[in-house]
Every structure is written in C-alpha cells, then in structure tokens.
Design an enzyme around this catalytic site. Structure first.
Site, PDB file in Angstrom:
ATOM      1  N   TYR A   1      37.092  36.401  37.952  1.00  0.00           N
ATOM      2  CA  TYR A   1      38.455  35.858  38.115  1.00  0.00           C
ATOM      3  C   TYR A   1      38.672  35.793  39.621  1.00  0.00           C
ATOM      4  CZ  TYR A   1      43.551  35.835  36.954  1.00  0.00           C
ATOM      5  OH  TYR A   1      44.878  35.532  36.790  1.00  0.00           O
TER       6      TYR A   1
ATOM      7  N   HIS B   1      43.708  30.228  41.769  1.00  0.00           N
ATOM      8  CA  HIS B   1      43.877  30.332  40.318  1.00  0.00           C
ATOM      9  C   HIS B   1      44.655  31.598  39.946  1.00  0.00           C
ATOM     10  CE1 HIS B   1      43.058  30.197  36.033  1.00  0.00           C
ATOM     11  NE2 HIS B   1      42.478  31.373  36.099  1.00  0.00           N
TER      12      HIS B   1
ATOM     13  N   ARG C   1      54.088  35.919  35.562  1.00  0.00           N
ATOM     14  CA  ARG C   1      54.778  37.112  36.050  1.00  0.00           C
ATOM     15  C   ARG C   1      55.778  36.715  37.123  1.00  0.00           C
ATOM     16  NH1 ARG C   1      49.530  38.741  35.478  1.00  0.00           N
ATOM     17  NH2 ARG C   1      49.173  38.416  37.688  1.00  0.00           N
TER      18      ARG C   1
ATOM     19  N   GLU D   1      38.342  25.731  31.465  1.00  0.00           N
ATOM     20  CA  GLU D   1      38.371  26.395  32.763  1.00  0.00           C
ATOM     21  C   GLU D   1      37.144  25.924  33.535  1.00  0.00           C
ATOM     22  OE1 GLU D   1      38.892  30.656  32.280  1.00  0.00           O
ATOM     23  OE2 GLU D   1      41.055  30.404  32.020  1.00  0.00           O
TER      24      GLU D   1
ATOM     25  N   TYR E   1      45.579  39.587  24.230  1.00  0.00           N
ATOM     26  CA  TYR E   1      44.853  40.124  25.384  1.00  0.00           C
ATOM     27  C   TYR E   1      45.288  41.526  25.814  1.00  0.00           C
ATOM     28  CZ  TYR E   1      48.361  39.488  29.098  1.00  0.00           C
ATOM     29  OH  TYR E   1      49.454  39.597  29.908  1.00  0.00           O
TER      30      TYR E   1
END
Ligand code: CA
Length: 426
Positions: free
Chosen positions: A137, A142, A151, A207, A252
């Site tokens: 990640y 991104h 958030r 992705e 998740y």
C-alpha cells in the site's frame, strides 16, 4: 554490471514496429503454448515469441550445463528463474546477440523459421507458479486519497504509514493471466441502516499496480538488506488487484482485506527483467520523517514506467481513464522486501509482491475507480454515452505499461480482464 542486451544501438534482423513493446532491448520472459504442444518458456521480439527450447536445440546454449528440455519445456518459469541471475541474464544477452543484425554465422531467415512463432498463433499462459503473494500500500497519493475519502482529509495517513511499507498477505491461487474472464464476485454487503445482505458486488473496481517476482530465495531467519534486495528480484509484471469495494468495506475490520480481494488478480503474461529496466531508474520521493536504518537505501530505486488503464465496454470503444507512473511510489521495492523479511520471514522463487495502487498527483492519474470517480460522486463519461462509477458487466479493464528513453521502448504488454455477470449461490 555489463548488460549487452540493453545497448540502445542494437538492431534486430526481426522486424520490430517502432511502437512495439518488445524491441531487442527488452527480451522479457513468459510461457507460451502452441496448439497441440506442451507449454514452453519463451521470450518476445516484435510480434513473435522466441521459443527458448528451439534456441537451445539449435546449439546456442550448449555451454550452459542445465537441462534445457526440463527447464524450457515447462508450464512455468520457476525452474528457469531459479537458475539465478548470472545464468538468466546471460541467456538474455545471448538472445540479443542471436537476434542482432550484426552477425555472420547463420542464415537469419532460416533461424527465424526455427525459433520464432507469431504471437497471434500462440496462447500466453500464467508465467510462474506463484508461491506466496503479498500486496503493499505504497503510493502516498493513493493512501492519502483513501484516507481522505473514508476518514479525515486533514489526517489522511494513519500514524504508521510514513514509517513502514504497509501490506497484507494475499491469495496466490486466484492470480490469473491476462485475457482470463472474471465472474463478478458475490458476497456480504452492509447497506446503511439495514442488516447485511448477500448478492453480487455492486462496486467492482480495479487497482493499477506493478508486481515483482522473486528470483532468489532466503532461509527462514534471514533478513534482506535494501542494498541486496535487487539480487532477489527477477523482474516486474503488470498487476490488477481487482477489488469489490462493498464487500471489502463490510469485512475488513479488524483483520484487513479478505473476500473483497481474493476472487481474482490479473497479471500480464510477460515478466520484464529488472536488468532490462536498468536505464529507467529514477530517484524516489524524499521520505519525511527519516525512516529507520533498515529501511534506508542508496541510489535510484524507483523506475520510470508509464502506466495506463482503459475500460472497454462490450462491443464499445475503449476509454483511457488513468495515466500514472511507477515512479510515484513512496516506498520502493527494496524497502518493501527489506521490511517483509526484517522479522526473518523467508522468501521463495516465484513469490509475488504487488506495489499497491499506483496513483499520481491528480485525478487523471488515480489508479482505481474509487479515486477516479471520488467514491461515485464524479462519474466518468464513456464514448458510448454511458457513465462509469465502477466496473460494469461486459467491461474489459486493460492495463498497459512501458518505459521510453533514447528511442528505446520497453513495454510490458497488457494485463486485461473482462467482467462476466455474477452467478449467485442460492
Ligand atoms: Ca491493492
């Protein structure tokens, strides 16, 4: 390191179109099958695959002691890759020498008929048997976009993000080669203010990522230093980490991605060697705050690889929805590998590590529909008058990647996959 195959002045007796992904300076590796034949290892030049067993049968690899038939007449490249870089790099250099116009020992036309097969006549298969697969990640653009969407735009990055390359262990069994259709996944979703439901994913996404393939194993307990990491990286591949956003959102917490990810990942059929990418090294972004010593590195560890994603509706024209670049990565592959092994986790030949979604600084360079459509609020207009917030049934998502310098274009081919309608269980 002498890499004669990279010489931009090399020209081949095989005709290669100027926009081809596969000039003599590339020579990636893959697995092909000609109708009625067993799968074999190959390289590529122009519109042809290079049958490595045929090259061996012609005597060009006689000075190598490995069992050519066992290594090249093989469903996967693992045994070849496992020979190690001193051999695989020499094979690549040897291929360049064979294909070079500057030769006088053999009849090119006759040789071409023996070792080249038109790409249009073969099936390209998944090139490696993937052992373990990890997804990182590592794009700050991104991670910032996702943090802003879900958030707080003011505190988009979680506290650990700038200190370590965040990742999770993914699923290897559902990694498939370009051209393989994918059924829309079904699973649990949680509508707002209602109990969970089961059904086809409504927010199917891609992705845009790049994967690297391990070429040299380590033993349990060993850590790979950033300075040695490239010894363990055989090459790179295009990678689409298909994502079911609605399934992912509900499942998740607290252990991370699961069924929203493991239904399919698409890779390109060609592995471009790290050595072929040598001319395209680039300095990565400044990392602030300074990272811990085991994550520090010297030299240029990012790579300038142009990336694009197109969506092609059933019977419609494709539309490019993203132009990004691998150079944007905040965490590079050497840091990812150093972090992955710092606890003594061993790595094996054929393992795959994906970068995480590669987004650039603005909307046209975002690497997922979640970001491009900004959670569905900014749909993309398609040439046929329809709009896309996420991926529809019948859509083919096509990823492409290429480097360009000194008149040489090193391409990765395509990673494409078409979405078929879901078939829910009853
Ligand atoms: Ca991912």
């Amino acid at each position: 390191m002498s890499i004669s195959a990279n010489d931009p002045n090399l020209e081949s007796w095989v005709e290669v179109a100027p926009n081809s992904d596969f000039p003599i300076q590339n020579l990636p590796f893959g697995i092909f099958r000609k109708e009625g034949q067993a799968p074999r290892a190959c390289s590529a030049i122009g519109d042809y695959v290079i049958d490595l067993l045929a090259v061996a049968e012609h005597g060009f690899f006689d000075d190598f002691t490995f069992d050519k038939k066992a290594v090249f007449e093989n469903q996967y490249l693992n045994d070849f890759i496992g020979l190690g870089k001193p051999i695989t790099n020499e094979i690549r250099n040897r291929l360049a020498a064979i294909l070079d116009t500057d030769h006088d020992e053999w009849d090119a036309k006759e040789l071409g008929e023996f070792i080249l097969v038109p790409m249009s006549e073969v099936e390209l298969l998944l090139p490696i048997q993937i052992g373990d697969y990890t997804d990182f990640y590592s794009s700050i653009e991104h991670a910032t976009n996702i943090g802003s969407l879900f958030r707080d735009p003011e505190n988009a990055l979680l506290p650990n993000w700038r200190h370590l390359p965040v990742g999770y262990h993914g699923r290897a069994s559902s990694i498939i080669v370009s051209g393989t259709d994918i059924k829309r996944p079904c699973g649990q979703q949680k509508p707002a203010d209602a109990p969970p439901v089961y059904g086809p994913c409504k927010l199917l996404d891609f992705e845009l990522e790049m994967g690297f393939v391990i070429g040299k194993q380590t033993n349990l307990g060993d850590a790979v230093a950033t300075a040695n990491a490239e010894d363990h990286i055989f090459g790179l591949i295009l990678f689409n980490d298909w994502s079911a956003r609605d399934i992912q959102k509900w499942e998740y917490v607290p252990l991370g991605p699961f069924l929203g990810k493991n239904f399919a990942s698409t890779v390109s059929p060609w592995i471009v060697t790290l050595e072929a990418l040598e001319p395209f090294r680039q300095q990565g972004p400044v990392q602030d705050p300074e990272v811990l010593p085991y994550l520090q590195y010297e030299g240029k560890k990012n790579y300038d690889v142009n990336l694009e994603v197109a969506i092609k509706p059933e019977n419609g024209a494709e539309k490019v929805v993203c132009n990004s670049n691998f150079k944007y990565m905040y965490w590079n592959m050497c840091q990812q590998l150093a972090h992955h092994t710092v606890n003594g986790c061993n790595i094996k030949v054929g393992d795959m590590y994906a970068s995480g979604t590669i987004s650039g600084p603005e909307r046209g360079s975002y690497g997922s529909m979640l970001e491009i459509s900004w959670k569905g609020t900014k749909p993309v207009d398609m040439p046929d008058g329809t709009q896309r917030k996420f991926i529809h049934d019948g859509d083919t998502v096509i990823m492409r990647g290429w480097c360009e310098k000194d008149g040489v274009r090193i391409g990765f081919g395509e990673a494409n996959g078409k979405i078929l309608p879901a078939t829910p269980v009853t």
